[in-house]
Design a protein around this motif. Structure first.
Motif, PDB file in Angstrom:
ATOM      1  N   TRP A 265       0.834  -1.192   0.000  1.00  0.00           N
ATOM      2  CA  TRP A 265       0.000   0.000   0.000  1.00  0.00           C
ATOM      3  C   TRP A 265       0.871   1.244   0.000  1.00  0.00           C
ATOM      4  CZ3 TRP A 265      -1.669  -4.618   1.200  1.00  0.00           C
ATOM      5  CH2 TRP A 265      -2.981  -4.936   0.949  1.00  0.00           C
ATOM      6  N   ALA A 266       0.282   2.327  -0.498  1.00  0.00           N
ATOM      7  CA  ALA A 266       0.977   3.609  -0.565  1.00  0.00           C
ATOM      8  C   ALA A 266      -0.064   4.711  -0.750  1.00  0.00           C
ATOM      9  CB  ALA A 266       1.942   3.616  -1.748  1.00  0.00           C
ATOM     10  N   PRO A 267       0.317   5.948  -0.546  1.00  0.00           N
ATOM     11  CA  PRO A 267      -0.630   7.038  -0.827  1.00  0.00           C
ATOM     12  C   PRO A 267      -1.023   7.085  -2.307  1.00  0.00           C
ATOM     13  CG  PRO A 267       1.234   7.856   0.451  1.00  0.00           C
ATOM     14  CD  PRO A 267       1.549   6.444   0.053  1.00  0.00           C
TER      15      PRO A 267
ATOM     16  N   PRO B 111       5.936   2.939   7.736  1.00  0.00           N
ATOM     17  CA  PRO B 111       6.416   2.500   9.049  1.00  0.00           C
ATOM     18  C   PRO B 111       7.538   3.401   9.552  1.00  0.00           C
ATOM     19  CG  PRO B 111       7.203   1.040   7.327  1.00  0.00           C
ATOM     20  CD  PRO B 111       6.248   1.993   6.677  1.00  0.00           C
ATOM     21  N   ASP B 112       7.623   3.538  10.850  1.00  0.00           N
ATOM     22  CA  ASP B 112       8.699   4.291  11.480  1.00  0.00           C
ATOM     23  C   ASP B 112       9.851   3.314  11.712  1.00  0.00           C
ATOM     24  OD1 ASP B 112      10.313   6.045  12.852  1.00  0.00           O
ATOM     25  OD2 ASP B 112       9.117   6.005  14.686  1.00  0.00           O
ATOM     26  N   TRP B 113      10.518   2.989  10.616  1.00  0.00           N
ATOM     27  CA  TRP B 113      11.594   2.002  10.676  1.00  0.00           C
ATOM     28  C   TRP B 113      12.901   2.725  10.948  1.00  0.00           C
ATOM     29  CZ3 TRP B 113      16.103   1.190   8.006  1.00  0.00           C
ATOM     30  CH2 TRP B 113      16.724  -0.044   8.238  1.00  0.00           C
ATOM     31  N   PRO B 114      13.741   2.255  11.809  1.00  0.00           N
ATOM     32  CA  PRO B 114      13.786   0.945  12.444  1.00  0.00           C
ATOM     33  C   PRO B 114      13.084   0.852  13.799  1.00  0.00           C
ATOM     34  CG  PRO B 114      15.866   2.024  12.815  1.00  0.00           C
ATOM     35  CD  PRO B 114      15.028   2.960  11.976  1.00  0.00           C
ATOM     36  N   ALA B 115      12.468   1.942  14.263  1.00  0.00           N
ATOM     37  CA  ALA B 115      11.799   1.895  15.563  1.00  0.00           C
ATOM     38  C   ALA B 115      10.668   0.867  15.575  1.00  0.00           C
ATOM     39  CB  ALA B 115      11.262   3.277  15.936  1.00  0.00           C
ATOM     40  N   GLU B 116       9.970   0.721  14.458  1.00  0.00           N
ATOM     41  CA  GLU B 116       8.884  -0.257  14.338  1.00  0.00           C
ATOM     42  C   GLU B 116       9.368  -1.454  13.531  1.00  0.00           C
ATOM     43  OE1 GLU B 116       5.260   2.998  14.109  1.00  0.00           O
ATOM     44  OE2 GLU B 116       5.639   1.715  12.392  1.00  0.00           O
ATOM     45  N   GLU B 117       8.981  -2.638  13.977  1.00  0.00           N
ATOM     46  CA  GLU B 117       9.309  -3.838  13.201  1.00  0.00           C
ATOM     47  C   GLU B 117       8.478  -3.854  11.923  1.00  0.00           C
ATOM     48  OE1 GLU B 117       8.620  -7.149  15.798  1.00  0.00           O
ATOM     49  OE2 GLU B 117      10.546  -6.892  16.778  1.00  0.00           O
ATOM     50  N   LEU B 118       9.029  -4.473  10.902  1.00  0.00           N
ATOM     51  CA  LEU B 118       8.326  -4.565   9.631  1.00  0.00           C
ATOM     52  C   LEU B 118       7.611  -5.903   9.520  1.00  0.00           C
ATOM     53  CD1 LEU B 118      11.078  -3.211   7.226  1.00  0.00           C
ATOM     54  CD2 LEU B 118       9.163  -1.960   8.238  1.00  0.00           C
ATOM     55  N   PRO B 119       6.330  -5.896   9.170  1.00  0.00           N
ATOM     56  CA  PRO B 119       5.658  -7.168   8.944  1.00  0.00           C
ATOM     57  C   PRO B 119       6.047  -7.778   7.604  1.00  0.00           C
ATOM     58  CG  PRO B 119       4.153  -5.363   8.562  1.00  0.00           C
ATOM     59  CD  PRO B 119       5.430  -4.766   9.062  1.00  0.00           C
ATOM     60  N   PHE B 120       6.600  -6.935   6.710  1.00  0.00           N
ATOM     61  CA  PHE B 120       6.882  -7.386   5.346  1.00  0.00           C
ATOM     62  C   PHE B 120       7.775  -6.356   4.678  1.00  0.00           C
ATOM     63  CE2 PHE B 120       5.832  -7.103   0.839  1.00  0.00           C
ATOM     64  CZ  PHE B 120       6.009  -8.409   0.441  1.00  0.00           C
ATOM     65  N   HIS B 121       8.671  -6.811   3.820  1.00  0.00           N
ATOM     66  CA  HIS B 121       9.412  -5.905   2.948  1.00  0.00           C
ATOM     67  C   HIS B 121       9.905  -6.694   1.745  1.00  0.00           C
ATOM     68  CE1 HIS B 121      12.975  -7.607   4.947  1.00  0.00           C
ATOM     69  NE2 HIS B 121      13.652  -7.186   3.894  1.00  0.00           N
ATOM     70  N   LEU B 122      10.310  -5.997   0.723  1.00  0.00           N
ATOM     71  CA  LEU B 122      10.833  -6.634  -0.483  1.00  0.00           C
ATOM     72  C   LEU B 122      12.355  -6.640  -0.461  1.00  0.00           C
ATOM     73  CD1 LEU B 122       8.590  -5.094  -3.290  1.00  0.00           C
ATOM     74  CD2 LEU B 122       8.419  -7.372  -2.284  1.00  0.00           C
ATOM     75  N   ASP B 123      12.927  -7.699  -1.023  1.00  0.00           N
ATOM     76  CA  ASP B 123      14.363  -7.796  -1.265  1.00  0.00           C
ATOM     77  C   ASP B 123      14.556  -7.853  -2.776  1.00  0.00           C
ATOM     78  OD1 ASP B 123      15.231  -7.935   1.418  1.00  0.00           O
ATOM     79  OD2 ASP B 123      14.851 -10.079   1.490  1.00  0.00           O
TER      80      ASP B 123
ATOM     81  N   PRO C 255       9.475   5.321  -2.643  1.00  0.00           N
ATOM     82  CA  PRO C 255       8.840   6.647  -2.611  1.00  0.00           C
ATOM     83  C   PRO C 255       7.712   6.791  -1.596  1.00  0.00           C
ATOM     84  CG  PRO C 255       9.273   6.012  -4.869  1.00  0.00           C
ATOM     85  CD  PRO C 255       9.560   4.795  -4.005  1.00  0.00           C
ATOM     86  N   ALA C 256       7.147   5.680  -1.116  1.00  0.00           N
ATOM     87  CA  ALA C 256       6.110   5.740  -0.087  1.00  0.00           C
ATOM     88  C   ALA C 256       6.704   5.669   1.318  1.00  0.00           C
ATOM     89  CB  ALA C 256       5.098   4.605  -0.286  1.00  0.00           C
ATOM     90  N   GLY C 257       8.033   5.547   1.421  1.00  0.00           N
ATOM     91  CA  GLY C 257       8.690   5.499   2.715  1.00  0.00           C
ATOM     92  C   GLY C 257       8.841   4.116   3.315  1.00  0.00           C
ATOM     93  N   GLN C 258       8.589   3.080   2.521  1.00  0.00           N
ATOM     94  CA  GLN C 258       8.694   1.713   3.012  1.00  0.00           C
ATOM     95  C   GLN C 258      10.088   1.157   2.735  1.00  0.00           C
ATOM     96  OE1 GLN C 258       4.632  -0.378   2.296  1.00  0.00           O
ATOM     97  NE2 GLN C 258       5.072   0.889   0.506  1.00  0.00           N
ATOM     98  N   PRO C 259      10.722   0.558   3.735  1.00  0.00           N
ATOM     99  CA  PRO C 259      12.044  -0.022   3.521  1.00  0.00           C
ATOM    100  C   PRO C 259      12.002  -1.224   2.567  1.00  0.00           C
ATOM    101  CG  PRO C 259      11.607   0.298   5.855  1.00  0.00           C
ATOM    102  CD  PRO C 259      10.313   0.499   5.136  1.00  0.00           C
ATOM    103  N   PHE C 260      13.047  -1.328   1.774  1.00  0.00           N
ATOM    104  CA  PHE C 260      13.295  -2.525   0.971  1.00  0.00           C
ATOM    105  C   PHE C 260      14.797  -2.689   0.903  1.00  0.00           C
ATOM    106  CE2 PHE C 260      13.446   0.845  -2.133  1.00  0.00           C
ATOM    107  CZ  PHE C 260      14.358   0.467  -3.104  1.00  0.00           C
TER     108      PHE C 260
END
Length: 134
Positions: free
Chosen positions: A21-23, A74-86, A122-127
């Motif tokens: 998801w993203a804006p 997500p406020d990473w790394p303060a918040e754990e990620l339920p999912f991310h892409l490699d 661009p949505a701020g999600q770590p990968f």
């Protein structure tokens, strides 16, 4: 009336692909499609007729990028990620430069050492990006 016939086979499903998801789902789909050399497919509309989900087929997997009006990165790394892409590349340094040009950013916190680099889409999600195996 219930069917009490014993099942001879167990149904087996397949995961068609993850959804992120993203804006702006289209913008995120375009980012990842460019990152992996794919094309964004025809969007899927919501009940109002507005396209909100955008498929990016890569091999046997289709990734979906969806618009979510209330999305919060997500406020990473303060918040754990339920999912991310490699993502893996033959030349991770060149890929990093390209992804930064496409709109990714590089956070200061880099827990991967020499193994991988964390970027934010661009949505701020770590990968993560790393060198292709082999």
């Amino acid at each position: 009336m219930a069917d009490n016939t014993p099942r001879t086979t167990t149904p087996r499903g397949r995961i068609g692909g993850p959804a992120l998801w993203a804006p702006d789902g289209r913008k995120l789909a375009e980012f990842y499609a460019a990152a992996v050399g794919a094309e964004v497919g025809q969007g899927y509309a919501d009940e109002s007729g507005v396209e909100v989900a955008f498929p990016v087929p890569v091999g046997d997997t289709t990734y979906f990028f969806c618009t979510a009006k209330t999305f919060r990165a997500p406020d990473w790394p303060a918040e754990e990620l339920p999912f991310h892409l490699d993502l893996s590349f033959d030349d991770p340094a060149a890929a990093e430069a390209y992804l930064l040009e496409l709109g990714a950013t590089k956070p200061d916190f880099q827990p991967g050492g020499e193994h991988w680099t964390v970027l934010l889409d661009p949505a701020g999600q770590p990968f993560c990006i790393s060198r292709s195996a082999g």
